[in-house]
Design a protein around this motif. Sequence first.
Motif, PDB file in Angstrom:
ATOM      1  N   LEU A 230       0.833  -1.199   0.000  1.00  0.00           N
ATOM      2  CA  LEU A 230       0.000   0.000   0.000  1.00  0.00           C
ATOM      3  C   LEU A 230       0.873   1.256   0.000  1.00  0.00           C
ATOM      4  CD1 LEU A 230      -2.959  -0.817   2.427  1.00  0.00           C
ATOM      5  CD2 LEU A 230      -3.120  -0.213   0.006  1.00  0.00           C
ATOM      6  N   ARG A 231       1.926   1.256   0.803  1.00  0.00           N
ATOM      7  CA  ARG A 231       2.821   2.414   0.825  1.00  0.00           C
ATOM      8  C   ARG A 231       3.485   2.605  -0.542  1.00  0.00           C
ATOM      9  NH1 ARG A 231       4.281  -0.289   5.757  1.00  0.00           N
ATOM     10  NH2 ARG A 231       3.310   0.735   7.565  1.00  0.00           N
ATOM     11  N   ILE A 232       3.902   1.502  -1.138  1.00  0.00           N
ATOM     12  CA  ILE A 232       4.501   1.570  -2.473  1.00  0.00           C
ATOM     13  C   ILE A 232       3.493   2.118  -3.480  1.00  0.00           C
ATOM     14  CG2 ILE A 232       5.405   0.188  -4.381  1.00  0.00           C
ATOM     15  CD1 ILE A 232       6.587  -1.707  -2.259  1.00  0.00           C
ATOM     16  N   SER A 233       2.266   1.601  -3.447  1.00  0.00           N
ATOM     17  CA  SER A 233       1.231   2.012  -4.408  1.00  0.00           C
ATOM     18  C   SER A 233       0.914   3.492  -4.262  1.00  0.00           C
ATOM     19  CB  SER A 233      -0.037   1.173  -4.206  1.00  0.00           C
ATOM     20  OG  SER A 233       0.220  -0.197  -4.413  1.00  0.00           O
ATOM     21  N   ARG A 234       0.794   3.970  -3.038  1.00  0.00           N
ATOM     22  CA  ARG A 234       0.451   5.380  -2.825  1.00  0.00           C
ATOM     23  C   ARG A 234       1.597   6.300  -3.223  1.00  0.00           C
ATOM     24  NH1 ARG A 234      -2.250   3.644   2.963  1.00  0.00           N
ATOM     25  NH2 ARG A 234      -4.250   2.932   2.085  1.00  0.00           N
ATOM     26  N   GLY A 235       2.817   5.882  -2.955  1.00  0.00           N
ATOM     27  CA  GLY A 235       3.959   6.679  -3.398  1.00  0.00           C
ATOM     28  C   GLY A 235       4.032   6.763  -4.911  1.00  0.00           C
ATOM     29  N   ILE A 236       3.831   5.620  -5.583  1.00  0.00           N
ATOM     30  CA  ILE A 236       3.831   5.609  -7.049  1.00  0.00           C
ATOM     31  C   ILE A 236       2.695   6.472  -7.583  1.00  0.00           C
ATOM     32  CG2 ILE A 236       3.415   4.143  -9.062  1.00  0.00           C
ATOM     33  CD1 ILE A 236       4.943   1.925  -7.655  1.00  0.00           C
ATOM     34  N   ALA A 237       1.523   6.405  -6.938  1.00  0.00           N
ATOM     35  CA  ALA A 237       0.369   7.190  -7.392  1.00  0.00           C
ATOM     36  C   ALA A 237       0.671   8.688  -7.341  1.00  0.00           C
ATOM     37  CB  ALA A 237      -0.852   6.856  -6.534  1.00  0.00           C
ATOM     38  N   ILE A 238       1.289   9.139  -6.274  1.00  0.00           N
ATOM     39  CA  ILE A 238       1.620  10.564  -6.152  1.00  0.00           C
ATOM     40  C   ILE A 238       2.596  10.984  -7.250  1.00  0.00           C
ATOM     41  CG2 ILE A 238       2.758  12.273  -4.685  1.00  0.00           C
ATOM     42  CD1 ILE A 238       1.631  10.750  -2.260  1.00  0.00           C
ATOM     43  N   LEU A 239       3.606  10.153  -7.505  1.00  0.00           N
ATOM     44  CA  LEU A 239       4.578  10.480  -8.538  1.00  0.00           C
ATOM     45  C   LEU A 239       3.949  10.488  -9.927  1.00  0.00           C
ATOM     46  CD1 LEU A 239       7.638   8.436  -7.223  1.00  0.00           C
ATOM     47  CD2 LEU A 239       7.334  10.916  -7.184  1.00  0.00           C
ATOM     48  N   LEU A 240       3.047   9.543 -10.206  1.00  0.00           N
ATOM     49  CA  LEU A 240       2.367   9.520 -11.504  1.00  0.00           C
ATOM     50  C   LEU A 240       1.519  10.773 -11.710  1.00  0.00           C
ATOM     51  CD1 LEU A 240       1.199   5.799 -11.848  1.00  0.00           C
ATOM     52  CD2 LEU A 240       3.060   6.934 -13.061  1.00  0.00           C
ATOM     53  N   LEU A 241       0.836  11.201 -10.667  1.00  0.00           N
ATOM     54  CA  LEU A 241       0.042  12.426 -10.771  1.00  0.00           C
ATOM     55  C   LEU A 241       0.933  13.633 -11.066  1.00  0.00           C
ATOM     56  CD1 LEU A 241      -2.612  12.136  -7.905  1.00  0.00           C
ATOM     57  CD2 LEU A 241      -3.053  12.271 -10.355  1.00  0.00           C
ATOM     58  N   LEU A 242       2.066  13.719 -10.393  1.00  0.00           N
ATOM     59  CA  LEU A 242       2.975  14.840 -10.636  1.00  0.00           C
ATOM     60  C   LEU A 242       3.500  14.820 -12.066  1.00  0.00           C
ATOM     61  CD1 LEU A 242       5.020  14.882  -7.291  1.00  0.00           C
ATOM     62  CD2 LEU A 242       3.256  16.494  -8.019  1.00  0.00           C
ATOM     63  N   VAL A 243       3.807  13.629 -12.577  1.00  0.00           N
ATOM     64  CA  VAL A 243       4.298  13.517 -13.954  1.00  0.00           C
ATOM     65  C   VAL A 243       3.214  13.949 -14.939  1.00  0.00           C
ATOM     66  CG1 VAL A 243       5.002  11.883 -15.738  1.00  0.00           C
ATOM     67  CG2 VAL A 243       6.018  11.752 -13.462  1.00  0.00           C
ATOM     68  N   TYR A 244       1.981  13.499 -14.713  1.00  0.00           N
ATOM     69  CA  TYR A 244       0.908  13.846 -15.646  1.00  0.00           C
ATOM     70  C   TYR A 244       0.640  15.351 -15.637  1.00  0.00           C
ATOM     71  CZ  TYR A 244      -3.460  13.834 -18.196  1.00  0.00           C
ATOM     72  OH  TYR A 244      -4.436  14.092 -19.122  1.00  0.00           O
ATOM     73  N   ILE A 245       0.570  15.944 -14.457  1.00  0.00           N
ATOM     74  CA  ILE A 245       0.328  17.390 -14.365  1.00  0.00           C
ATOM     75  C   ILE A 245       1.475  18.151 -15.030  1.00  0.00           C
ATOM     76  CG2 ILE A 245       0.114  19.323 -12.761  1.00  0.00           C
ATOM     77  CD1 ILE A 245      -1.284  17.376 -10.827  1.00  0.00           C
ATOM     78  N   SER A 246       2.711  17.716 -14.807  1.00  0.00           N
ATOM     79  CA  SER A 246       3.858  18.366 -15.429  1.00  0.00           C
ATOM     80  C   SER A 246       3.796  18.257 -16.952  1.00  0.00           C
ATOM     81  CB  SER A 246       5.162  17.746 -14.919  1.00  0.00           C
ATOM     82  OG  SER A 246       5.282  17.883 -13.517  1.00  0.00           O
ATOM     83  N   SER A 247       3.388  17.104 -17.449  1.00  0.00           N
ATOM     84  CA  SER A 247       3.302  16.925 -18.903  1.00  0.00           C
ATOM     85  C   SER A 247       2.245  17.825 -19.512  1.00  0.00           C
ATOM     86  CB  SER A 247       3.013  15.459 -19.238  1.00  0.00           C
ATOM     87  OG  SER A 247       1.687  15.095 -18.865  1.00  0.00           O
TER      88      SER A 247
END
Length: 477
Positions: A230-247
């Motif tokens: 769960l910690r891994i999934s939530r960390g990955i989720a936050i990073l994916l959101l940041l990448v998408y917003i940046s793109s």
Amino acid sequence: MGTTDQFGNPTTDTSPHQPSVQQGINLHLPDREAIHIFWSRFRGKGRKKAGLLLSLKNIVLCSWLNIFFVFLPLGWIAHFQKFPDTAVLVLNFLALIPLENLFDYLGDQMSLFLGNDLGDLLIITLNNSVEAVLAIILLLKCELKLLQSTIVGVIILHLLLVPGVAFVTGGAQMWEQNLHPHFSQLNHSLLTLGVLALVLPASFYASLSRGSLADIEAAVLNDNARADFLRISRGIAILLLLVYISSRIYIHNPPGTDNAFQPHPDAPEELKIKEKQLAVRDPEVDSWVGVIVLLIAIALVAVTAEWLVKSVEFLKKENRVSEAWFGLIFLPFVSFAADGFVAVVYFGRVCLRALLHQPPSPTTLAKARSIDLSIQFALFWMPFVVLLGWWTRRPVLLLLDLYEIAVVVASCFLVNHITADAKTNWAEGIVLVAFYLMIAMTTWFYSGQPDMHEMSQCDSVAAFIAAAASGEAGGGH
């Protein structure tokens, strides 16, 4: 010639025509002039405005498909009056057709005020609304394993079937069609990142789940291990959101002067012409009326989609199809079916005009918006659901079973390979459709990975395993 410092090294020209690195850091944000231009365009300055009554009239008369709005109250009545599931399914499906068509019409109208790129982003978000509502419904119902399968199903549907059909129909009259080369390169990176983000937890899990069944249960199938995932999934989720917003910031407001809200220099010529036409064409709907109607339509879609999803659950409960096929193939297809019906209607109109010797001019610009749908779902909606599960205390994992991982990795590889040259044709469209049909056929015989089902429970893993063991014991007795 460039200048040198006291040590003889070349220095950076910091003239206004050649901004320095430090100056360039601030150029990714729109300046006041760019914001003023955007705000003036959104208000329709310099173009003929449509008033409130004219805007509503144009919305009502925008398509003959609006006659399907009669099914909207009928679908809700069928749900509340406990009509048979088949009747609820059909009525609510028909009710979604005019709403999906309204999204397309208003999205095109809003492109006049937002520009082609921001307009496409709006249309992509609207077209993902039904699938996003479906994912949130499954989350709130704690159907977490079905939620994971549906997310993968939505991604591969928009990667394979939808663009495949678009390439076939669009390329029937052309030797090849063009994609935006700059966006295609970025999309390859984004799509690959979204897929690899799913590979990491699965690889970690596979490295732990080795040995006897007792060893696997002791090492992986427990609440402590799930907490780590769960910690891994939530960390990955936050990073994916940041990448998408940046793109999105990079695409719609790239670095450099005078680049905000402008088409990329490498964009196909037809796309540049379309952008110029959007800047001068008179709108049929006022911008604020369009925003308000879109918000109302989104709310209607959310409720109608919920009734639709509930009406198809009898297929899974009666064991007519496996849960894997229900999540990977059926639910995503049903959620997209209304939008697909609208596309079929437009394709039928093109065929009819061809029979009447009035075919439209073929376009060299390929329709690959559905690939952007997959990217948004993988990098925005999937992480959003994970974080929403965190907030609502539902353990949504980005840990998928190996078959789902293989399916989404293979789909990503095929799409990236086909679109690598930023060109498509109808034969490549058939390849995408054929691979989707291969996945659908294979998934029909797939029953799922049992340990993934145990990890994707709202209750504790230990309680679920104990309840399952006692149920087996009771059945044996």
